[in-house]
Design an enzyme around this catalytic site. Sequence first.
Site, short mmCIF file in Angstrom:
data_model
loop_
_atom_site.label_atom_id
_atom_site.label_comp_id
_atom_site.label_asym_id
_atom_site.label_seq_id
_atom_site.Cartn_x
_atom_site.Cartn_y
_atom_site.Cartn_z
CG ASN A 132 -0.41 -0.20 2.50
OD1 ASN A 132 0.71 -0.67 2.64
ND2 ASN A 132 -1.15 0.14 3.54
CE LYS A 155 6.82 -12.12 0.32
NZ LYS A 155 6.24 -11.41 -0.85
CD GLU A 229 1.72 -1.02 10.59
OE1 GLU A 229 0.52 -1.35 10.83
OE2 GLU A 229 2.10 -0.61 9.49
#
Length: 473
Positions: A132, A155, A229
Site C-alpha cells: 500500500n 521481500k 505492524e
Amino acid sequence: MAYATINPYNNEVVKEYPYATEDELQAALATGHALYKQNRKQPVAERAAILHNVAAKLREHSAELARACTIDMGKLLRESEGEVELVAIIADWFADHGEAILTPEKIETIATGQAEIRHSATGIVMMVEPWNFPYYQIMRVFAPNFIVGNPMILKHAANTPTSAQMFADIVAEAGAPAGSLTNLFLSYDQVTEAIEDPRVQGVALTGSERGGTAVAEAAGKNLKKNTMELGGMDPFIVLGDANMDDVIDIAWRARLYNTGQVCTSSKRFIVMDNVYDQFVDGLKEKFSKVVPGDPLDPATSLAPMNREKARVKLQKQVDDAIAAGATLVYGNEPIDLPGQFFMPTILTDIDKNNPAYSEEMFGPVAAVYKVHSEEEAIELANDNPYGLGGIVFAGDADHGAEVAAQIETGMVFVNNFMVTLPELPFGGVKLSGYGREMSHIGEMAFVNEQLIVKTDKPNMDNVAGGLVATDPA
C-alpha cells in the site's frame, strides 16, 4: 504467488518477474553477512553521507518513481509523489540524527568503575513489506538500520515488484555497498529459510494479521527478534463540542486517502449524538463529490483499489454487513470503469453481532456509530481487537488529549489528520502488532545494547551483586 505489475486501472499486465533462486538467496545472505562485519568498523558518519545521497537520488528520480508506484498499485499520482518526498525526508532525518541516537549511554552505578551502554549492529534484517506504500514501508526499516549498520534483505509484496526493484536500484546508485538492501522475489518458504539462517538476526514485517502470525512463528522458533505492524480499525471520535467544519473536512480524507487502503485509516467514526446527523450528512456530501478515473490524471480524486482480489473481498464484507443488519446510507454501487474501483460507502447501525463490528475493511468504507457520552465513545473505541492509531476531535485540545490517553492504541492525533514523520514513533498494540518503527525507538529495534563496565583496578570491597570466589584459607 507470482510477482507481477498489473495496472489496477486497466487490468493490463505490465511486467512479470521470476522468483529468486536458491543461489540468489544464499548469495544475498553471504554478501549481507560480509557487509555486517565491514560495517562494524565503519564510522557512522560515512553511512550518513550515503543516506543523504539516497534522499537526493529519490528526489532526482521522483517522477519515474511516482509513476511506477501508481501503475503498480493504483494510488493517485499526487499521492505517489508525496510518498517519494516523504521517504526522502525520512532518509535525511536519520542521516542527520542517527549517529547522535547511537551515542553511548552512561549509567550511574554503585559498581566499581564506569558503566555505559553502547549500541551496535547485530546482523542482517529480513524485511517483509506490503503493497500500500511501496517506498515508505521500505524506508521505515531501511533508513534506521542502514545507519546502525544492519544489512537488509527485502521481500516486498507480489503486486509491487517494480517499485521494490526501483527502490533497491536507487540505494545502489546512491553509493550504498552491495548487500545494504537486496531486493529478492522470494517465496514464503524462502522467507522462512532466510529467517532460520543464523546470519539473519532480525525480522521486520508490516502486513496482515495472518502474515504476521506466520512470520512471527518462524522468528520465534529461531529466537529472532521481530517487529510487527499489522492491521487496524482506527477510531475517529467526534465529541459534541468539536468544530464540525474541521471534522468533516478531515473525516473524508482520513477514510479515502490511498482509497482507504491504509492500516491507520480512520475506519470507525464514533460520533456524539448531538452532531451525529450533521456528521453523516457532511460525510455523504464529501463522498459524493469524488471523481473516479485514471490515477495518473490530476483530475481524478478516487483511485482504483490495488487489485481484483481486494475489491472482491471488500464487496463481500459490505454485503455481509448489510445482511447482518447494517444500514446502507450511501454508496455500494458499481462504477462503470474497467479497473478495480469501489464506490465510497457509508454504513451505520452496526451492532456487536455484525461481522463488520470487528473486521477490518481495507477500502473506502466508513462505519459510523452514534454514542451518547464520552464514556460510551471510549468504551466503543476500545472494544476492538486492534490498537494501531486514532483521531479525536474536541472543542478543547487539552480535553481531547485526555480522551486520547484513554484509547488503547499506539498513536492518537487530536484535532488533526494522522501524519507520519521520521521523528514520530509508529506502531500499535493488541492485534495491531508490537514494536515501533522510525524515531529513536525504531533505530534501536535491532541493535545490540551492550553493557561495558571499565575500571583501572578491581576493588574487592565493592562487589555488590558480583560472583566472587572466597579467598583460599
